[in-house]
Design a protein around this motif. Structure first.
Motif, short mmCIF file in Angstrom:
data_model
loop_
_atom_site.label_atom_id
_atom_site.label_comp_id
_atom_site.label_asym_id
_atom_site.label_seq_id
_atom_site.Cartn_x
_atom_site.Cartn_y
_atom_site.Cartn_z
N THR A 1 0.84 -1.18 -0.24
CA THR A 1 0.02 -0.12 0.04
C THR A 1 0.90 1.22 0.02
N ALA A 2 2.01 1.06 0.83
CA ALA A 2 2.65 2.62 0.81
C ALA A 2 3.61 2.68 -0.49
N GLN A 3 3.98 1.61 -0.98
CA GLN A 3 4.62 1.76 -2.45
C GLN A 3 3.49 2.27 -3.44
N ALA A 4 2.34 1.62 -3.41
CA ALA A 4 1.49 2.17 -4.33
C ALA A 4 1.16 3.54 -4.15
N MET A 5 0.95 3.93 -2.92
CA MET A 5 0.43 5.38 -2.74
C MET A 5 1.41 6.32 -3.01
N VAL A 6 2.68 5.88 -2.75
CA VAL A 6 3.94 6.80 -3.18
C VAL A 6 4.08 7.09 -4.86
N ALA A 7 3.95 5.87 -5.50
CA ALA A 7 3.83 5.73 -6.77
C ALA A 7 2.95 6.55 -7.49
N SER A 8 1.63 6.41 -6.81
CA SER A 8 0.44 7.20 -7.34
C SER A 8 0.41 8.62 -7.29
N ALA A 9 1.28 9.16 -6.02
CA ALA A 9 1.12 10.73 -5.78
C ALA A 9 2.31 11.30 -6.68
N PHE A 10 3.07 10.52 -7.01
CA PHE A 10 4.26 11.20 -7.67
C PHE A 10 4.12 11.04 -9.19
N THR A 11 3.34 10.16 -9.50
CA THR A 11 2.97 9.88 -10.92
C THR A 11 1.87 10.70 -11.55
N ALA A 12 0.89 10.74 -11.06
CA ALA A 12 -0.33 11.05 -11.41
C ALA A 12 -0.65 12.39 -10.71
N PRO A 13 -0.79 13.60 -11.61
CA PRO A 13 -1.06 14.96 -11.11
C PRO A 13 -2.67 14.66 -10.49
N HIS A 14 -2.91 15.03 -9.20
CA HIS A 14 -4.02 14.95 -8.47
C HIS A 14 -5.01 16.11 -8.47
N VAL A 15 -5.94 16.23 -8.66
CA VAL A 15 -6.85 17.24 -8.38
C VAL A 15 -8.10 16.90 -7.74
N THR A 16 -8.58 17.55 -6.66
CA THR A 16 -9.59 17.21 -5.82
C THR A 16 -10.60 18.22 -5.64
N GLU A 17 -11.84 17.91 -6.03
CA GLU A 17 -13.09 18.77 -6.03
C GLU A 17 -14.17 18.30 -4.92
N PHE A 18 -14.84 19.21 -4.53
CA PHE A 18 -15.71 18.80 -3.31
C PHE A 18 -16.91 19.46 -3.46
N VAL A 19 -17.96 18.79 -2.75
CA VAL A 19 -19.42 19.23 -2.99
C VAL A 19 -20.18 18.96 -1.60
N GLN A 20 -20.97 19.74 -1.03
CA GLN A 20 -21.98 19.37 0.06
C GLN A 20 -23.34 19.17 -0.72
N VAL A 21 -23.82 17.95 0.07
CA VAL A 21 -25.08 17.38 -0.80
C VAL A 21 -25.99 17.13 0.46
N ASP A 22 -27.29 17.44 0.09
CA ASP A 22 -28.39 17.42 0.81
C ASP A 22 -28.96 15.90 0.54
N VAL A 23 -28.65 14.76 1.45
CA VAL A 23 -29.07 13.57 1.30
C VAL A 23 -30.12 13.00 2.05
N THR A 24 -31.16 13.85 2.73
CA THR A 24 -32.07 13.59 3.52
C THR A 24 -33.13 12.64 2.61
N ARG A 25 -33.28 12.75 1.32
CA ARG A 25 -34.08 11.98 0.54
C ARG A 25 -33.51 10.46 0.34
N THR A 26 -32.16 10.51 0.42
CA THR A 26 -31.53 9.36 0.04
C THR A 26 -31.32 8.55 1.32
N MET A 27 -31.23 9.04 2.36
CA MET A 27 -31.55 8.33 3.82
C MET A 27 -32.65 8.09 4.05
N LYS A 28 -33.90 8.63 3.54
CA LYS A 28 -35.24 8.10 3.58
C LYS A 28 -35.23 6.63 2.68
N PHE A 29 -34.64 6.88 1.79
CA PHE A 29 -34.80 5.79 0.49
C PHE A 29 -34.07 4.33 1.02
N VAL A 30 -33.06 4.67 1.76
CA VAL A 30 -32.18 3.38 2.50
C VAL A 30 -33.00 2.77 3.59
#
Length: 473
Positions: free
Chosen positions: A254-283
């Motif tokens: 895992t450590a080797q894979a994470m280091v290889a991934s972090a220094f090989t692929a240029p990571h971009v992260t995006e975030f979003v907040q979601v109202d999941v009230t209907r999803t929780m009722k569906f569950v």
């Protein structure tokens, strides 16, 4: 008088996964002098990907075990020899090796044949130090390279050493339970079994460890963050000194894979907040109605997985891989959905093959089987190969979100945060709603901001209005 003829057959460490070069012997199920039959499991080994039981391919009497439990052995190295009857009607040979494991002190001088495409390895196979888990001691010092197969000596004066019973006299317990006992410093002979037919369970080991005031490893949650894998080493005790954790097996991979991934692929992260009230009722509705099946486990993670698969169907370009050698982007024909899971051996990411073609019910069954197999420590190497996109459920730890690192070879990973009741503007009024945060990391070489944003926005919209899972799917 008929003279008994016998010959020795040697069984070598096979390649139990693609590209693996070594494995650690976790448990021997036989000892010198035992009779074995073709297909009988003789030991359990741990590779960088999983724990695997090895069957012997011939009949005979065990002559010698070349390595003790805890030794790390190269693929293609002889691990056990068996005396095989050399003529019809001859009785199996009586083993002449001592009953106690006594591996040789010197490496085999002759050229050793190896398996599955590996050339002969030169040099000596080094055995790693075995770990004796206590509340105050550190790992045993690494043995000298010149003694690769020396017997393992328990650490003296340890409060809770791993004292194993002789082979053949062991209490009944499954291999993952034995591994857990080793990690916690529990002697299985001192544990009171509660399982059927006197089998020791994980709960028995945890209860005994708690009684000894030893730190315990809790069962794995449904899925875990890549940075929050369950630690198999002892938890440091204030004032007790340093604790050293050997980096090997799944944790090292895992450590080797994470280091290889972090220094090989240029990571971009995006975030979003979601109202999941209907999803929780569906569950809740799916749980109460049982419409997916009485024994099917339904969780919010199931709908998150279905939402991501639906978004990928609308934007298949994100289910891709970067081919450096060919300088091409390979858009995969099917979605193999990985679920990051924390286990006592470290983080693993098994995947559901062709998850995009499954119904909600079929996905629920596959997800339940994946989680249960991971909890039992029985995930096979094949189940962890070929993933194309991953979900990590950091919410089970009460974490809102994170910036997950890509599983090597994949273009995207989605983090599902904790669901919390928060003040939210709904229909023009501020009211309490169930809210979660999603984070999507992607490889910016093949996923641009537009594509990543569209996928994340689709997942959010589907969780806010779960009925769209039917109309969009």
């Amino acid at each position: 008088m008929t003279t008994e003829v016998r010959s020795l057959r040697e069984f070598k460490m096979p390649d139990v996964g693609e590209g693996l070069t070594e494995a650690e012997i976790l448990s021997w199920y036989v000892k010198p002098g035992d009779t074995v039959t073709d297909g009988q499991v003789v030991c359990e080994v741990e590779t960088a990907k999983a724990a695997v039981e090895l069957p012997i391919p011939f009949n005979g009497v065990v002559e010698r075990l070349f390595f003790p439990e805890g030794a790390t052995v190269d693929v293609g190295t002889v691990i056990i020899s068996v005396a095989v009857a050399g003529e019809a009607g001859a009785a199996p040979a009586t083993a002449t090796a001592p009953a106690v494991e006594a591996p040789a002190d010197e490496a085999e001088p002759e050229r050793r044949e190896v398996l599955v495409g590996y050339g002969p390895r030169t040099g000596v196979t080094q055995r790693r130090a075995r770990r004796t888990t206590t509340t105050k001691t550190v790992a045993a010092p690494k043995p000298a390279p010149a003694a690769p197969a020396a017997p393992v000596a328990p650490a003296p004066a340890a409060p809770a050493p791993v004292a194993e019973a002789p082979v053949g006299e062991r209490p009944l317990a499954k291999p993952p339970v034995r591994k857990l006992a080793k990690d916690l410093g529990v002697d299985l002979r001192a544990v009171t079994p509660t399982g059927p037919a006197g089998v020791i369970t994980r709960e028995d080991v945890h209860a005994h460890a708690a009684a000894l005031a030893a730190p315990a490893v809790e069962p794995v949650e449904a899925a875990a963050a890549p940075t929050a894998a369950v630690v198999e080493a002892p938890v440091p005790v204030p004032g007790a000194g340093d604790v050293r954790v050997p980096i090997k097996g799944v944790r090292r991979a895992t450590a080797q894979a994470m280091v290889a991934s972090a220094f090989t692929a240029p990571h971009v992260t995006e975030f979003v907040q979601v109202d999941v009230t209907r999803t929780m009722k569906f569950v809740r509705r799916l749980k109460e109605s049982g419409e997916l099946g009485r024994d099917v486990r339904v969780s919010p993670l199931l709908l998150v997985a279905k939402a991501l698969l639906t978004a990928i169907k609308r934007h298949p370009e994100i289910n891709a891989q970067w081919d450096e050698a060919a300088q091409e982007i390979v858009i995969k024909g099917q979605v193999n959905l990985g679920i990051a899971a924390a286990t006592p051996r470290g983080l693993i990411v098994p995947n559901i093959k062709d998850a995009g073609s499954r119904t909600l019910s079929g996905l629920a069954v596959a997800l339940g089987e994946l989680v249960e197999t991971a909890r039992q420590g029985k995930t096979s190497p094949a189940d962890m190969q070929g993933g194309t996109v991953t979900i990590t459920n950091v919410g089970v730890f009460g974490v809102d979100t994170g910036t997950p690192i890509l599983n090597p070879g994949e273009a995207a990973i989605l983090a599902f945060g904790a669901v919390r009741e928060l003040p939210w503007v709904h229909k023009g009024k501020v009211v309490p709603r169930q809210v979660t945060t999603l984070a999507l990391s992607f490889d910016h070489r093949l996923v641009d901001g537009e594509l990543g944003s569209k996928v994340l926005a689709d997942v959010a919209a589907l969780l806010e209005h779960p009925k769209r899972l039917i109309t969009w799917g």
